[in-house]
Write an enzyme that holds these catalytic residues in place. Structure first.
Site, PDB file in Angstrom:
ATOM      1  N   PRO A   2       1.207  -0.888   0.021  1.00  0.00           N
ATOM      2  CG  PRO A   2      -1.170  -1.481   1.480  1.00  0.00           C
ATOM      3  CD  PRO A   2       0.460  -2.153   0.700  1.00  0.00           C
ATOM      4  CG  LEU A   3       1.569   6.039  -1.692  1.00  0.00           C
ATOM      5  CD1 LEU A   3       2.580   5.583  -1.505  1.00  0.00           C
ATOM      6  CD2 LEU A   3       1.769   6.121  -3.901  1.00  0.00           C
TER       7      LEU A   3
END
Length: 126
Positions: A2-3
């Protein structure tokens, strides 16, 4: 992988911001099976004039400690995992740094695995 983009009003101390990072990573690790050391997050702080929100939309009583959390992640998680993530984020951020559940606004943006390049111009997940 995830970002995470976090937006909040300016003025919170470093320990407060670090607690947000720590709580979000822990929640993702526990509910989204994010691996150890997979931490890609940024906080953006905004003056009051540049941070707008509804204080009552959908019956949620929000205040000036509102935190926007946008998580871009591969489209591989179930609805149950997403619900667990939302609940765990609220729980952990409530414990430290003490954010009210009403002030935690989370959005997940899902992308196909081939839409990531983690460096070197490669599509590592494609």
């Amino acid at each position: 992988m995830p970002l995470v983009h976090i937006s909040l009003r300016a003025g919170k101390p470093e320990a407060y911001r670090q607690a947000i990072f720590d709580g979000l990573y822990r929640a993702m690790h526990e509910t989204f099976n994010v691996p150890e050391d997979d931490q890609f997050m940024a906080i953006t702080e905004h003056d009051a004039v540049n941070f707008r929100y509804s204080s009552s939309y959908l019956g949620v009583s929000r205040g000036d400690d509102l935190v926007y959390i946008q998580i871009t992640a591969s489209n591989t998680r179930t609805v149950e995992q997403k619900k667990a993530l939302f609940a765990r984020i609220v729980e952990l951020l409530g414990e430290d740094p003490g954010i009210r559940p009403q002030d935690v606004f989370v959005n997940i943006v899902e992308v196909a695995k081939e839409n990531w390049s983690l460096g070197n111009g490669l599509a590592q997940y494609a």
